[in-house]
Design an enzyme around this catalytic site. Structure first.
Site, PDB file in Angstrom:
ATOM      1  N   GLY A   1       0.883  -1.197   0.071  1.00  0.00           N
ATOM      2  CA  GLY A   1       0.036  -0.052  -0.054  1.00  0.00           C
ATOM      3  C   GLY A   1       1.007   1.450   0.112  1.00  0.00           C
ATOM      4  O   GLY A   1       0.332   2.448   0.385  1.00  0.00           O
ATOM      5  N   SER A   2       2.196   1.259  -0.446  1.00  0.00           N
ATOM      6  CA  SER A   2       2.963   2.568  -0.461  1.00  0.00           C
ATOM      7  C   SER A   2       2.466   3.531  -1.511  1.00  0.00           C
ATOM      8  O   SER A   2       2.454   4.509  -1.158  1.00  0.00           O
ATOM      9  CB  SER A   2       4.407   1.969  -0.647  1.00  0.00           C
ATOM     10  OG  SER A   2       4.469   1.839  -1.934  1.00  0.00           O
ATOM     11  N   ASN A   3       1.774   2.830  -2.569  1.00  0.00           N
ATOM     12  CA  ASN A   3       1.134   3.756  -3.511  1.00  0.00           C
ATOM     13  C   ASN A   3      -0.247   4.610  -2.898  1.00  0.00           C
ATOM     14  O   ASN A   3      -0.420   5.727  -3.077  1.00  0.00           O
ATOM     15  CB  ASN A   3       0.594   3.151  -4.790  1.00  0.00           C
ATOM     16  CG  ASN A   3       2.057   3.120  -5.670  1.00  0.00           C
ATOM     17  OD1 ASN A   3       2.309   4.154  -6.420  1.00  0.00           O
ATOM     18  ND2 ASN A   3       2.501   2.030  -5.963  1.00  0.00           N
TER      19      ASN A   3
ATOM     20  N   LEU B   1      -4.455  -7.180  -7.128  1.00  0.00           N
ATOM     21  CA  LEU B   1      -3.836  -8.159  -7.828  1.00  0.00           C
ATOM     22  C   LEU B   1      -4.895  -9.007  -8.770  1.00  0.00           C
ATOM     23  O   LEU B   1      -4.588  -9.920  -9.356  1.00  0.00           O
ATOM     24  CB  LEU B   1      -2.990  -9.140  -7.086  1.00  0.00           C
ATOM     25  CG  LEU B   1      -1.726  -8.313  -6.456  1.00  0.00           C
ATOM     26  CD1 LEU B   1      -0.871  -9.242  -5.622  1.00  0.00           C
ATOM     27  CD2 LEU B   1      -1.097  -7.556  -7.480  1.00  0.00           C
TER      28      LEU B   1
ATOM     29  N   ILE C   1     -10.352  -7.380 -12.600  1.00  0.00           N
ATOM     30  CA  ILE C   1     -11.462  -6.638 -12.494  1.00  0.00           C
ATOM     31  C   ILE C   1     -12.615  -7.277 -13.241  1.00  0.00           C
ATOM     32  O   ILE C   1     -12.341  -7.453 -14.418  1.00  0.00           O
ATOM     33  CB  ILE C   1     -11.255  -5.140 -12.817  1.00  0.00           C
ATOM     34  CG1 ILE C   1     -10.227  -4.340 -11.929  1.00  0.00           C
ATOM     35  CG2 ILE C   1     -12.667  -4.463 -12.810  1.00  0.00           C
ATOM     36  CD1 ILE C   1     -10.707  -4.483 -10.240  1.00  0.00           C
TER      37      ILE C   1
ATOM     38  N   ASN D   1      -5.254   1.676 -13.537  1.00  0.00           N
ATOM     39  CA  ASN D   1      -4.336   0.870 -12.935  1.00  0.00           C
ATOM     40  C   ASN D   1      -2.927   1.394 -13.256  1.00  0.00           C
ATOM     41  O   ASN D   1      -2.811   2.124 -14.210  1.00  0.00           O
ATOM     42  CB  ASN D   1      -4.452  -0.501 -13.679  1.00  0.00           C
ATOM     43  CG  ASN D   1      -3.733  -1.319 -12.944  1.00  0.00           C
ATOM     44  OD1 ASN D   1      -3.347  -1.579 -11.877  1.00  0.00           O
ATOM     45  ND2 ASN D   1      -3.055  -2.255 -13.807  1.00  0.00           N
TER      46      ASN D   1
ATOM     47  N   HIS E   1       0.898  -0.159 -13.704  1.00  0.00           N
ATOM     48  CA  HIS E   1       1.509  -1.454 -14.097  1.00  0.00           C
ATOM     49  C   HIS E   1       3.110  -1.234 -13.857  1.00  0.00           C
ATOM     50  O   HIS E   1       3.384  -0.297 -14.728  1.00  0.00           O
ATOM     51  CB  HIS E   1       1.120  -2.058 -15.267  1.00  0.00           C
ATOM     52  CG  HIS E   1       1.584  -3.384 -15.612  1.00  0.00           C
ATOM     53  ND1 HIS E   1       1.253  -4.606 -14.882  1.00  0.00           N
ATOM     54  CD2 HIS E   1       2.766  -3.921 -16.196  1.00  0.00           C
ATOM     55  CE1 HIS E   1       1.966  -5.755 -15.054  1.00  0.00           C
ATOM     56  NE2 HIS E   1       3.017  -5.346 -15.979  1.00  0.00           N
TER      57      HIS E   1
ATOM     58  N   ASP F   1      -4.691  -5.682 -18.335  1.00  0.00           N
ATOM     59  CA  ASP F   1      -3.782  -5.034 -18.703  1.00  0.00           C
ATOM     60  C   ASP F   1      -3.580  -4.290 -20.212  1.00  0.00           C
ATOM     61  O   ASP F   1      -2.483  -4.323 -20.834  1.00  0.00           O
ATOM     62  CB  ASP F   1      -2.208  -5.902 -18.441  1.00  0.00           C
ATOM     63  CG  ASP F   1      -1.876  -5.945 -16.934  1.00  0.00           C
ATOM     64  OD1 ASP F   1      -2.450  -4.996 -15.990  1.00  0.00           O
ATOM     65  OD2 ASP F   1      -1.297  -6.597 -16.665  1.00  0.00           O
TER      66      ASP F   1
ATOM     67  N   GLU G   1       6.423   5.587  -9.800  1.00  0.00           N
ATOM     68  CA  GLU G   1       5.064   5.441  -9.636  1.00  0.00           C
ATOM     69  C   GLU G   1       4.772   6.657  -8.509  1.00  0.00           C
ATOM     70  O   GLU G   1       3.594   7.391  -8.825  1.00  0.00           O
ATOM     71  CB  GLU G   1       4.693   4.270  -8.933  1.00  0.00           C
ATOM     72  CG  GLU G   1       4.913   3.167  -9.678  1.00  0.00           C
ATOM     73  CD  GLU G   1       4.704   1.654  -9.093  1.00  0.00           C
ATOM     74  OE1 GLU G   1       4.396   0.910 -10.060  1.00  0.00           O
ATOM     75  OE2 GLU G   1       4.608   1.540  -7.961  1.00  0.00           O
TER      76      GLU G   1
END
Ligand code: GAR
Length: 191
Positions: free
Chosen positions: A15-17, A88, A91, A105, A107, A148, A177
């Site tokens: 969850g760092s993003n 991960l 969807i 998303n 990637h 993707d 990111e």
């Protein structure tokens, strides 16, 4: 005055993003994080949400597959944008159809290379290095029915240097990111 925008994040991992996006918008009263949705109650993102006081909703595989309850929850959160940040699971089509052009998303590679099922986190960096690539990067894209393969919004590159390891590459990618994902989100919300 511009109206308030609601964002919802999906995460499965550290969850760092999520934390980076939350700090980017912390002082911006136009943006509200209405929820962080997580499929793994043991993931690092759960502790981050508690610490950051972000509303967290966890769900399991049956709830995700059944989907109705989750769609009901999502509609109630009235998201202007749904942001996958290290989520991960694929969807489901019904969710894509319920929120057209509203799910994005990130990637950790240059799509269309190194994407698809099983390509997440460190697996991606290991595959990129194994393939002898000279560069990698990030791709932000809309989510459609195919894994993707939605329309690309932004790509940024990093050079792979001599002796690069999956861990060092992951560090470079995370930096990209943190710099670009919040900016893309802001541009999509406010133009
Ligand atoms: C990020 O590098 C993100 O690009 C990647 O997972 C990591 C999550 O890190 N996403 C994928 O691989 C999706 N296929 P975080 O949990 O620290 O934000």
């Amino acid at each position: 005055m511009q109206s308030q925008k609601n964002i919802v994040l999906f995460a499965s991992g550290s969850g760092s993003n999520v934390e980076n996006i939350a700090s980017f918008f912390r002082e911006d009263s136009r943006v509200r994080i209405k929820g962080v949705l997580c499929n793994n109650p043991g993931a690092g993102v759960v502790d981050r949400c508690k610490r950051l006081k972000l509303p967290l909703f966890c769900f399991n595989r049956p709830a995700f597959q059944e989907l109705d309850g989750l769609l009901h929850l999502l509609r109630g959160l009235e998201p202007d944008l749904i942001i996958l940040a290290g989520f991960l699971w694929k969807i489901p089509e019904d969710m894509v159809r319920a929120f057209p052009q509203k799910i994005i998303n990130i990637h950790p590679a240059l799509l269309p290379g190194f994407g698809g099922k099983g390509m997440y986190g460190m697996h991606v960096h290991e595959a990129v290095l194994k393939h002898g690539e000279k560069e990698s990067g990030i791709t932000v894209h809309f989510v459609n029915e195919a894994y993707d393969q939605g329309a690309i919004i932004l790509q940024e590159k990093v050079v792979i240097t001599e002796g690069e390891t999956p861990e060092s590459l992951a560090g470079k990618i995370h930096k990209l990111e943190y710099k670009h994902y919040p900016e893309v989100i802001s541009n999509l919300l406010f133009g």
